[in-house]
Design a protein around this motif. Structure first.
Motif, PDB file in Angstrom:
ATOM      1  N   MET A  51       0.770  -1.323  -0.048  1.00  0.00           N
ATOM      2  CA  MET A  51       0.037   0.137   0.019  1.00  0.00           C
ATOM      3  C   MET A  51       0.942   1.232   0.015  1.00  0.00           C
ATOM      4  SD  MET A  51      -2.672   1.108   3.004  1.00  0.00           S
ATOM      5  CE  MET A  51      -1.366   1.817   4.191  1.00  0.00           C
ATOM      6  N   THR A  52       1.845   1.068   0.885  1.00  0.00           N
ATOM      7  CA  THR A  52       2.653   2.365   1.107  1.00  0.00           C
ATOM      8  C   THR A  52       3.450   2.734  -0.371  1.00  0.00           C
ATOM      9  OG1 THR A  52       2.664   1.908   3.539  1.00  0.00           O
ATOM     10  CG2 THR A  52       4.189   3.541   2.622  1.00  0.00           C
ATOM     11  N   SER A  53       4.017   1.806  -0.815  1.00  0.00           N
ATOM     12  CA  SER A  53       4.921   1.859  -1.936  1.00  0.00           C
ATOM     13  C   SER A  53       4.080   2.359  -3.206  1.00  0.00           C
ATOM     14  CB  SER A  53       5.783   0.392  -2.248  1.00  0.00           C
ATOM     15  OG  SER A  53       4.888  -0.318  -2.644  1.00  0.00           O
ATOM     16  N   GLY A 110      -1.323  12.765  -1.455  1.00  0.00           N
ATOM     17  CA  GLY A 110      -1.444  11.456  -1.240  1.00  0.00           C
ATOM     18  C   GLY A 110      -0.411  10.867  -0.265  1.00  0.00           C
ATOM     19  N   GLU A 111       0.641  11.781   0.141  1.00  0.00           N
ATOM     20  CA  GLU A 111       1.702  11.217   1.064  1.00  0.00           C
ATOM     21  C   GLU A 111       1.191  11.193   2.566  1.00  0.00           C
ATOM     22  OE1 GLU A 111       6.316  11.841   0.554  1.00  0.00           O
ATOM     23  OE2 GLU A 111       5.327  13.624   0.588  1.00  0.00           O
ATOM     24  N   VAL A 112       1.636  10.417   3.384  1.00  0.00           N
ATOM     25  CA  VAL A 112       1.222  10.448   4.756  1.00  0.00           C
ATOM     26  C   VAL A 112       2.712  10.675   5.393  1.00  0.00           C
ATOM     27  CG1 VAL A 112       0.423   9.137   6.861  1.00  0.00           C
ATOM     28  CG2 VAL A 112      -0.553   8.835   4.571  1.00  0.00           C
ATOM     29  N   VAL A 113       2.659  11.832   6.227  1.00  0.00           N
ATOM     30  CA  VAL A 113       3.895  12.384   6.631  1.00  0.00           C
ATOM     31  C   VAL A 113       3.829  12.243   8.270  1.00  0.00           C
ATOM     32  CG1 VAL A 113       5.876  13.739   6.858  1.00  0.00           C
ATOM     33  CG2 VAL A 113       4.620  13.390   4.704  1.00  0.00           C
ATOM     34  N   VAL A 114       4.535  11.505   9.127  1.00  0.00           N
ATOM     35  CA  VAL A 114       4.432  11.429  10.796  1.00  0.00           C
ATOM     36  C   VAL A 114       5.557  12.526  11.165  1.00  0.00           C
ATOM     37  CG1 VAL A 114       4.887  10.060  12.667  1.00  0.00           C
ATOM     38  CG2 VAL A 114       3.138   9.185  10.915  1.00  0.00           C
ATOM     39  N   LEU A 157      -0.527  15.088   7.478  1.00  0.00           N
ATOM     40  CA  LEU A 157       0.688  15.337   8.126  1.00  0.00           C
ATOM     41  C   LEU A 157       0.157  15.113   9.642  1.00  0.00           C
ATOM     42  CD1 LEU A 157       3.590  16.415   7.914  1.00  0.00           C
ATOM     43  CD2 LEU A 157       2.650  18.933   8.001  1.00  0.00           C
ATOM     44  N   VAL A 158       0.814  13.961  10.312  1.00  0.00           N
ATOM     45  CA  VAL A 158       0.316  13.882  11.682  1.00  0.00           C
ATOM     46  C   VAL A 158       1.395  13.676  12.817  1.00  0.00           C
ATOM     47  CG1 VAL A 158      -0.623  11.375  12.877  1.00  0.00           C
ATOM     48  CG2 VAL A 158      -1.046  11.888  10.176  1.00  0.00           C
ATOM     49  N   VAL A 159       1.202  14.470  13.577  1.00  0.00           N
ATOM     50  CA  VAL A 159       2.131  14.291  14.809  1.00  0.00           C
ATOM     51  C   VAL A 159       1.615  13.299  15.688  1.00  0.00           C
ATOM     52  CG1 VAL A 159       2.912  15.737  16.875  1.00  0.00           C
ATOM     53  CG2 VAL A 159       2.110  16.996  14.872  1.00  0.00           C
ATOM     54  N   THR A 160       2.349  12.338  15.865  1.00  0.00           N
ATOM     55  CA  THR A 160       1.963  11.135  16.832  1.00  0.00           C
ATOM     56  C   THR A 160       3.186  10.484  17.116  1.00  0.00           C
ATOM     57  OG1 THR A 160       0.752   9.141  17.019  1.00  0.00           O
ATOM     58  CG2 THR A 160       1.500   9.582  14.846  1.00  0.00           C
ATOM     59  N   HIS A 161       3.241   9.850  18.431  1.00  0.00           N
ATOM     60  CA  HIS A 161       4.263   8.890  18.815  1.00  0.00           C
ATOM     61  C   HIS A 161       3.807   7.373  18.641  1.00  0.00           C
ATOM     62  CE1 HIS A 161       5.843  12.527  21.421  1.00  0.00           C
ATOM     63  NE2 HIS A 161       6.174  12.674  20.107  1.00  0.00           N
ATOM     64  N   GLU A 162       2.707   7.211  17.818  1.00  0.00           N
ATOM     65  CA  GLU A 162       2.184   6.126  17.582  1.00  0.00           C
ATOM     66  C   GLU A 162       2.878   4.976  16.581  1.00  0.00           C
ATOM     67  OE1 GLU A 162      -0.103   4.154  19.446  1.00  0.00           O
ATOM     68  OE2 GLU A 162      -0.665   5.649  20.472  1.00  0.00           O
ATOM     69  N   MET A 163       3.984   4.413  17.156  1.00  0.00           N
ATOM     70  CA  MET A 163       4.899   3.915  16.216  1.00  0.00           C
ATOM     71  C   MET A 163       4.443   2.672  15.409  1.00  0.00           C
ATOM     72  SD  MET A 163       8.241   3.364  18.659  1.00  0.00           S
ATOM     73  CE  MET A 163       7.186   2.916  19.669  1.00  0.00           C
ATOM     74  N   ALA A 191       2.853   4.887  12.491  1.00  0.00           N
ATOM     75  CA  ALA A 191       3.775   5.191  11.533  1.00  0.00           C
ATOM     76  C   ALA A 191       4.527   4.254  10.764  1.00  0.00           C
ATOM     77  CB  ALA A 191       5.067   6.082  12.602  1.00  0.00           C
ATOM     78  N   ARG A 192       4.772   3.190  11.231  1.00  0.00           N
ATOM     79  CA  ARG A 192       5.354   2.076  10.348  1.00  0.00           C
ATOM     80  C   ARG A 192       4.607   1.281   9.414  1.00  0.00           C
ATOM     81  NH1 ARG A 192      10.478  -0.753  13.833  1.00  0.00           N
ATOM     82  NH2 ARG A 192      11.030  -1.174  11.853  1.00  0.00           N
ATOM     83  N   GLU A 193       3.276   1.288   9.792  1.00  0.00           N
ATOM     84  CA  GLU A 193       2.433   0.672   8.976  1.00  0.00           C
ATOM     85  C   GLU A 193       1.918   1.570   7.961  1.00  0.00           C
ATOM     86  OE1 GLU A 193      -0.812  -0.945  11.051  1.00  0.00           O
ATOM     87  OE2 GLU A 193      -1.959  -1.249   9.058  1.00  0.00           O
ATOM     88  N   VAL A 194       1.747   2.938   8.208  1.00  0.00           N
ATOM     89  CA  VAL A 194       0.964   3.784   7.408  1.00  0.00           C
ATOM     90  C   VAL A 194       1.852   4.932   6.579  1.00  0.00           C
ATOM     91  CG1 VAL A 194      -0.955   5.314   7.078  1.00  0.00           C
ATOM     92  CG2 VAL A 194      -1.109   3.353   8.562  1.00  0.00           C
ATOM     93  N   ALA A 195       2.614   5.321   7.319  1.00  0.00           N
ATOM     94  CA  ALA A 195       3.710   6.747   6.992  1.00  0.00           C
ATOM     95  C   ALA A 195       4.506   6.330   5.948  1.00  0.00           C
ATOM     96  CB  ALA A 195       4.479   7.222   8.059  1.00  0.00           C
ATOM     97  N   ASP A 196       4.704   7.268   4.804  1.00  0.00           N
ATOM     98  CA  ASP A 196       5.692   7.295   3.964  1.00  0.00           C
ATOM     99  C   ASP A 196       6.892   7.769   4.489  1.00  0.00           C
ATOM    100  OD1 ASP A 196       3.819   6.332   1.530  1.00  0.00           O
ATOM    101  OD2 ASP A 196       2.798   8.204   2.002  1.00  0.00           O
ATOM    102  N   ARG A 197       6.693   8.782   4.880  1.00  0.00           N
ATOM    103  CA  ARG A 197       7.744   9.307   5.841  1.00  0.00           C
ATOM    104  C   ARG A 197       7.770   9.617   7.053  1.00  0.00           C
ATOM    105  NH1 ARG A 197       7.837  13.963   2.077  1.00  0.00           N
ATOM    106  NH2 ARG A 197       9.149  15.035   3.703  1.00  0.00           N
TER     107      ARG A 197
END
Ligand code: ADP
Ligand code: MG
Length: 253
Positions: free
Chosen positions: A1-3, A41-45, A203-209, A212-218
């Motif tokens: 999904m992310t790629s 379309g990018e998800v940035v944490v 653009l998501v400020v979060t410490h939910e790792m 981040a690892r499942e969804v974020a592109d950057r």
């Protein structure tokens, strides 16, 4: 999904561009030259220690806080003083840690208020769309309750539906799950994951790792008002480069 999403994002011009953004609160220099861009379309944490400027930065993007140096461009619209404020805010939805719902309005009224007042939508259209959004976030049956009658997780899902009702191109989240009891975090993250999958720029400020690892592109790591790492979540968690990032990770992991 992310790629897949990254591949799509790589083809298009950035929808948010920040260059050397500065922000002072009196003599305190809160943002010290923040530069970054986000493609559609990018998800940035965004992560970083408390006080590093994460909230201030995302608040400058929809001009809740005016920046005082550098440039911010949202969907091609330059953010300069009071000019273009309404145009930019139409493009950007925001969800806060504290849900900020109107307590005297029902869930559905919270969602239809801005579309009817600002967008000139008819009440019937706004309600139909509002119910559809409540279905999307999984709480259609709560439409006629008041915020105080809902759990924190449900209130945050209403806040997300309310932001989506304005049909933003970009969604900003500032620690959306930090005020929630642990058992409610997942229901909110699941809604955010679905939103990411639908192609929303986030653009998501979060410490939910896990998120981040499942969804974020950057991932952007903030420290003392600047971005010190701009990388992928996996690279950041596995090989943090800066000493501050290593220290930060050792505290949250
Ligand atoms: P973060 O979200 O990373 O925890 P913030 O962006 O909220 O950090 O804050 C960055 C710094 O700016 C902090 O030192 C904070 O005290 C300061 N700050 C934020 N908002 C204000 C304000 N309205 N007035 C004065 N100082 C502020
Ligand atoms: Mg903050």
């Amino acid at each position: 999904m992310t790629s897949e999403r990254s591949a799509r994002a790589a083809d298009s011009a950035p929808i948010i561009v920040a260059e050397n953004v500065q922000k002072h609160f009196g003599s305190f220099h809160a943002l010290r030259g923040v530069s970054m861009s986000v493609r559609p379309g990018e998800v940035v944490v965004v992560i970083g220690p408390s006080g590093s400027g994460k909230s201030t930065f995302i608040r400058t993007i929809n001009a809740l806080d005016p920046h005082d140096g550098g440039t911010i461009t949202v969907d091609g619209i330059p953010l300069q003083g009071a000019k273009n404020l309404d145009a930019i805010r139409r493009e950007v939805g925001m969800v806060f840690q504290s849900f900020n719902l109107f307590p005297h309005l029902t869930v559905l009224e919270n969602i239809t208020l801005a579309p009817t007042r600002v967008r000139g939508a008819s009440r019937a259209d706004a309600e139909a769309r509002g119910l559809e959004l409540l279905r999307r976030v999984g709480i259609e049956e709560q439409a006629h309750k008041y915020p105080a009658q809902l759990s924190g997780g449900q209130q945050q899902r209403v806040a997300i539906a309310r932001a989506l009702a304005m049909e933003p191109k970009i969604m900003l989240f500032d620690e959306p799950t930090s005020a929630l009891d642990p058992e409610m975090i997942k229901e909110v993250l699941d809604v955010m994951k679905e939103l990411a999958r639908s192609g929303m720029t986030m653009l998501v400020v979060t410490h939910e790792m896990g998120f981040a690892r499942e969804v974020a592109d950057r991932l952007l790591f903030f420290d003392q008002g600047t971005i010190v790492e701009d990388t992928t979540p996996d690279e950041f968690y596995e090989h943090p480069k800066h000493e501050r990032a290593k220290q930060f990770l050792s505290k949250i992991l």
